[in-house]
Design an enzyme around this catalytic site. Structure first.
Site, PDB file in Angstrom:
ATOM      1  N   SER A  12       0.802  -1.227   0.000  1.00  0.00           N
ATOM      2  CA  SER A  12       0.000   0.000   0.000  1.00  0.00           C
ATOM      3  C   SER A  12       0.832   1.274   0.000  1.00  0.00           C
ATOM      4  CB  SER A  12      -0.935   0.011   1.212  1.00  0.00           C
ATOM      5  OG  SER A  12      -1.867  -1.035   1.139  1.00  0.00           O
ATOM      6  N   HIS A  68      -1.748  -9.755  -0.419  1.00  0.00           N
ATOM      7  CA  HIS A  68      -2.333  -8.983  -1.507  1.00  0.00           C
ATOM      8  C   HIS A  68      -2.404  -9.828  -2.778  1.00  0.00           C
ATOM      9  CE1 HIS A  68      -0.789  -5.004   0.487  1.00  0.00           C
ATOM     10  NE2 HIS A  68      -1.754  -5.598   1.170  1.00  0.00           N
ATOM     11  N   ASP A  86     -16.906   6.602  18.189  1.00  0.00           N
ATOM     12  CA  ASP A  86     -16.297   6.532  16.861  1.00  0.00           C
ATOM     13  C   ASP A  86     -17.277   6.914  15.760  1.00  0.00           C
ATOM     14  OD1 ASP A  86     -13.978   5.614  18.046  1.00  0.00           O
ATOM     15  OD2 ASP A  86     -14.444   3.505  17.717  1.00  0.00           O
ATOM     16  N   GLU A 112     -10.006   7.374   2.576  1.00  0.00           N
ATOM     17  CA  GLU A 112      -9.573   5.977   2.506  1.00  0.00           C
ATOM     18  C   GLU A 112     -10.476   5.073   3.336  1.00  0.00           C
ATOM     19  OE1 GLU A 112      -5.749   3.053   3.388  1.00  0.00           O
ATOM     20  OE2 GLU A 112      -6.093   4.820   4.652  1.00  0.00           O
ATOM     21  N   GLU A 122      -9.038   6.947  17.617  1.00  0.00           N
ATOM     22  CA  GLU A 122      -8.515   5.713  18.217  1.00  0.00           C
ATOM     23  C   GLU A 122      -7.003   5.851  18.394  1.00  0.00           C
ATOM     24  OE1 GLU A 122      -9.831   2.838  19.374  1.00  0.00           O
ATOM     25  OE2 GLU A 122     -11.886   3.484  19.006  1.00  0.00           O
ATOM     26  N   GLU A 153      -9.009   7.742  26.153  1.00  0.00           N
ATOM     27  CA  GLU A 153     -10.151   6.828  26.083  1.00  0.00           C
ATOM     28  C   GLU A 153      -9.874   5.493  26.775  1.00  0.00           C
ATOM     29  OE1 GLU A 153     -13.167   4.996  22.641  1.00  0.00           O
ATOM     30  OE2 GLU A 153     -11.364   6.136  22.075  1.00  0.00           O
ATOM     31  N   HIS A 190      -0.745   6.081   8.435  1.00  0.00           N
ATOM     32  CA  HIS A 190      -0.624   4.784   7.765  1.00  0.00           C
ATOM     33  C   HIS A 190      -0.187   5.003   6.321  1.00  0.00           C
ATOM     34  CE1 HIS A 190      -1.949   0.536   6.888  1.00  0.00           C
ATOM     35  NE2 HIS A 190      -1.451   0.406   8.110  1.00  0.00           N
TER      36      HIS A 190
END
Length: 524
Positions: free
Chosen positions: A110, A454, A306, A332, A291, A235, A171
């Protein structure tokens, strides 16, 4: 050759399968085809307006088989057979295929793919925002090989920009929009080797704050990478894995706040309630980290803490739309990929359906006249479904017959490899003895792996809006941002925009006329 046993079983099942009454009449199919033909003929008038806005939806790991299965799931969630359902992306008039390989990998990851479809340059596996001259994990190969993204091009043109993801905001996919890193895993300095730190490389969370300081909207997960090591999470106070990771002691949330002009309205939020309480039309900058790591799967999502992807997209567009020069938004659906890696097809497909809802929401908030929307994937997965299932069969259900080899049933959904490989008593597990409809059921795979891999086949590209017709064939993946930039009159090639007026779209210009006249074999 199919055995007589299978032929009989399949024939009996299909004979008894449900067929909607209207589909028995040939007129239904002829009328449907004629309506589609009329719509296709209207597409001969090309939309050559300037794209004031560009929205890119990236379904991470959303190969064609995932798109098809998500379509069926969407229909079945509405109590229909499913196969005839249309996803929002199915309604887009232009479809192309994208070749996903990395410069050093036949089956990509990715990071290298994100560099391609955001920066317009193919790159090595595991690297983001750098050319193929950069080797993974080699910090000293980074400098001088940085490549910028369409997010940067849009910002330089005066547009507002945003990133919305269901993964961590640092990410692979989102990071290629703003970072230049020899390794996608350098989320914070805690994950970097001492050598890279000593050579001056910066972690991706740090780069999010410093590289493009005025990104208007950032939403997703990844909270722990913004706080000093062992800081308690707001949290999950008792969870050690949710604590801050930074070795440099920086609080990047405070740094983000300090970078914003005092006369602007900037908001940091960490839960859904805070997000939906905001008035987006009075917000100039928004950082939402919901998160410590990735966001929860849609099926597991806490509706209090969330937000859904659709909700985040709605807020983002409301904030970004205030800019008269327009905006670029990267969205995304990142956990489609994670569901597949874990062999949890139900999680993956519900993630894809939720991304389709977000696509629909964006469509209702924008116009085809001035907004180019592109939906694609970075890569596929070794996910498939088959087994001669009858019409309306649950997408998570069994094939209509047992194997003619081991005499055991099997689910329609299977993986080529992954964690679902199970042997019981020296034989393939009997799936009728387990809850294969469970949210976390791991579909059977042919090869045992802790994480499914993948797939290397081409992925679909769906497009609508100004210049969407330029996505029309089989393309290298790095072609995509060049089309988006051309449509928006940002980035490198803006010659065709010289005649564009503030009130209207550009004339096609010499480049567009040349593109229209040249045969595809020369262009691609």
């Amino acid at each position: 050759m199919i055995s007589p046993f299978l032929v009989l079983a399949i024939g009996t099942c299909l004979t008894n399968s449900f067929v909607p009454e209207k589909e028995k009449d040939p007129k239904y199919w002829r009328d449907q085809a004629q309506q589609t033909l009329k719509y296709a003929l209207r597409l001969q008038k090309l939309n050559t307006n300037v794209a004031k806005n560009v929205i890119m939806f990236l379904g991470d790991g959303m190969g064609v088989s995932t798109v098809t299965a998500a379509r069926i799931l969407k229909g079945q969630l509405h109590h229909n057979p499913g196969e005839e359902t249309r996803l929002e992306m199915d309604k887009f008039p232009y479809v192309a295929l994208s070749k996903t390989y990395n410069t050093n990998a036949q089956v990509p990851d990715s990071a290298g793919t994100a560099t391609a479809y955001l920066c317009g340059v193919k790159a090595n596996e595991g690297t983001v925002g750098v050319s193929a001259a950069t080797q993974r994990a080699q910090c000293n190969t980074t400098q001088g090989n940085e490549v910028t993204s369409i997010l940067r091009w849009a910002k330089d043109a005066g547009k507002s920009v945003g990133i919305v993801t269901t993964t961590r905001v640092n990410h692979a996919t989102p990071s290629a929009a703003y970072a230049h890193s020899a390794d996608r895993d350098w989320y914070s300095d805690n994950e970097m080797p001492p050598e890279a730190l000593s050579q001056g490389c910066k972690d991706i969370a740090y780069q999010l704050m410093y590289n493009v300081r005025d990104i208007e909207v950032i939403m997703g997960g990844g909270r722990k990478y913004m706080f000093p090591k062992n800081s308690t999470d707001v949290e999950y106070e008792m969870d050690e894995k949710s604590r801050g990771t930074r070795l440099d002691g920086l609080n990047l949330i405070d740094i983000w706040k300090n970078f914003k002009p005092r006369h602007k309205h900037s908001h940091y939020v960490w839960n859904r309630t805070e997000l939906l309480t905001l008035d987006p039309y009075t917000v100039d900058y928004l950082l939402g980290l919901f998160e410590p790591g990735d966001m929860q799967y849609e099926l597991n999502r806490n509706n209090v803490t969330d937000p859904s992807l659709s909700e985040m997209v709605e807020v983002a567009i409301k904030i970004l739309s205030k800019n008269p020069k327009g905006f670029f938004l990267l969205v995304e659906g990142g956990r489609i990929d994670h569901g597949h890696h874990e062999g949890k097809a139900k999680q993956a497909l519900h993630e894809a359906v939720e991304m389709d809802r977000a696509i629909g929401k964006a469509g209702t908030m924008t116009s085809l006249e001035d907004t180019l929307t592109v939906v694609t994937a970075d890569h596929s997965h070794v996910f498939t479904f088959g087994g001669y299932t009858p019409r309306g069969n649950s997408i998570f259900g069994l094939a209509p017959m047992v194997s003619d080899t081991d005499k055991k049933p099997f689910t329609a959904i299977l993986y080529g490899n992954g964690p679902g490989y199970k042997v019981v008593g020296g034989e393939r597990e009997n799936v009728s003895m387990v809850d294969y409809a469970h949210n976390n059921y791991q579909a059977q795979s042919a090869v045992p792996l802790r994480h499914e891999t993948h797939g290397g086949e081409d992925v679909a590209v769906f497009a609508k809006g100004p210049m969407a017709h330029l996505l029309h064939g089989v393309h290298e993946q790095n072609y995509i941002p060049h089309v988006m930039a051309y449509a928006a009159c940002i980035g490198a090639n803006q010659d065709h925009c010289a005649s564009a007026s503030s009130a209207g779209g550009p004339s096609p210009g010499p480049l567009l006329l040349l593109l229209a006249l040249l045969p595809l074999s020369i262009l691609f």
